[in-house]
Design a protein around this motif. Structure first.
Motif, PDB file in Angstrom:
ATOM      1  N   GLN A   1      -0.894  -5.604   1.817  1.00 28.10           N
ATOM      2  CA  GLN A   1      -1.812  -5.993   2.983  1.00 28.10           C
ATOM      3  C   GLN A   1      -3.178  -5.952   1.458  1.00 28.10           C
ATOM      4  O   GLN A   1      -4.022  -5.305   1.534  1.00 28.10           O
ATOM      5  CB  GLN A   1      -2.204  -5.256   4.269  1.00 28.10           C
ATOM      6  CG  GLN A   1      -2.018  -5.997   5.402  1.00 28.10           C
ATOM      7  CD  GLN A   1      -1.946  -5.218   6.553  1.00 28.10           C
ATOM      8  OE1 GLN A   1      -1.484  -4.786   7.429  1.00 28.10           O
ATOM      9  NE2 GLN A   1      -3.684  -6.048   6.951  1.00 28.10           N
ATOM     10  N   VAL A   2      -2.548  -5.161   0.082  1.00 32.47           N
ATOM     11  CA  VAL A   2      -3.502  -5.140  -0.783  1.00 32.47           C
ATOM     12  C   VAL A   2      -4.363  -5.848  -1.637  1.00 32.47           C
ATOM     13  O   VAL A   2      -3.475  -7.383  -1.807  1.00 32.47           O
ATOM     14  CB  VAL A   2      -2.996  -4.249  -1.685  1.00 32.47           C
ATOM     15  CG1 VAL A   2      -3.273  -4.015  -2.590  1.00 32.47           C
ATOM     16  CG2 VAL A   2      -2.576  -2.611  -1.285  1.00 32.47           C
TER      17      VAL A   2
ATOM     18  N   CYS B  66       0.528  -1.400   0.173  1.00 30.74           N
ATOM     19  CA  CYS B  66       0.178   0.177  -0.064  1.00 30.74           C
ATOM     20  C   CYS B  66       0.702   1.207  -0.066  1.00 30.74           C
ATOM     21  O   CYS B  66       2.459   1.368   0.996  1.00 30.74           O
ATOM     22  CB  CYS B  66      -0.665  -0.322   1.651  1.00 30.74           C
ATOM     23  SG  CYS B  66      -2.062   1.414   1.480  1.00 30.74           S
TER      24      CYS B  66
ATOM     25  N   CYS C  81      -6.627  -2.115   0.437  1.00 28.84           N
ATOM     26  CA  CYS C  81      -5.477  -2.512   1.458  1.00 28.84           C
ATOM     27  C   CYS C  81      -6.733  -2.663   2.926  1.00 28.84           C
ATOM     28  O   CYS C  81      -7.097  -2.069   3.326  1.00 28.84           O
ATOM     29  CB  CYS C  81      -4.810  -1.022   2.069  1.00 28.84           C
ATOM     30  SG  CYS C  81      -3.462  -1.990   3.405  1.00 28.84           S
TER      31      CYS C  81
END
Length: 175
Positions: free
Chosen positions: A127-128, A120, A137
């Motif tokens: 965490q995308v 992100c 995200c």
């Protein structure tokens, strides 16, 4: 450690904790709980053209589909995916995605794939994910369209989008 745990460890409680937790949220931000959204239903997604070119702050993307694509000529490969493998089973359905080698690849419509960085731009967290019709995200709710452009203040810097080519059996992500 998430933000809540960090602020509590700093001794914040009650109203001060709530003020700190909500201080970086803007009215135009919407947080989507990726774990509770229903899967993509046929005919309800935004469908980009089969061949698109879009410029983002860091790169461009070309989504190529169809049989007969010569993948052997592609240079600067970042990821090669065997679409018949078990690991790629999520890519067999529209709305499905995989995250591999720091790249998220999603099938955004029948036979059309888009690949973006998994990191992100809001904070450098991998965490995308792909969520229905956008990249999202899970750390803070940054949202990005299929061209990598931010859709809220957390995603305002956009994310890198990569070129994708497939011959129907193999998918190649490259720069």
């Amino acid at each position: 450690m998430n933000r809540y745990e960090f602020l509590k460890s700093m001794g914040l409680t009650g109203a001060a904790l709530m003020a700190a937790l909500t201080s970086c949220v803007h009215d135009d931000d919407s947080v989507v709980n990726a774990l509770t959204i229903s899967p993509v239903q046929s005919g309800t997604t935004t469908t980009p053209a089969t061949s698109t070119t879009a410029t983002t702050p860091t790169t461009s993307t070309t989504t190529a589909t169809g049989n007969g694509t010569d993948l052997s000529a592609i240079k600067n490969r970042l990821l090669t995916v065997d679409l018949s493998s078990q690991a790629a089973s999520e890519l067999k359905k529209v709305g499905g995605y995989i995250a591999q080698s720091g790249i998220v690849v999603a099938q955004v419509s029948a036979g059309v794939y888009v690949a973006v960085t998994q990191t992100c731009s809001h904070e450098p967290k991998k965490q995308v994910i792909f969520n229905v019709s956008e990249f999202y995200c899970t750390a803070h709710g940054a949202r990005f369209d299929l061209t990598g452009k931010g859709k809220n203040s957390f995603g305002s810097r956009g994310i890198a989008v990569y070129k994708v080519a497939t011959d129907g059996l193999t998918l190649v992500v490259y720069s």
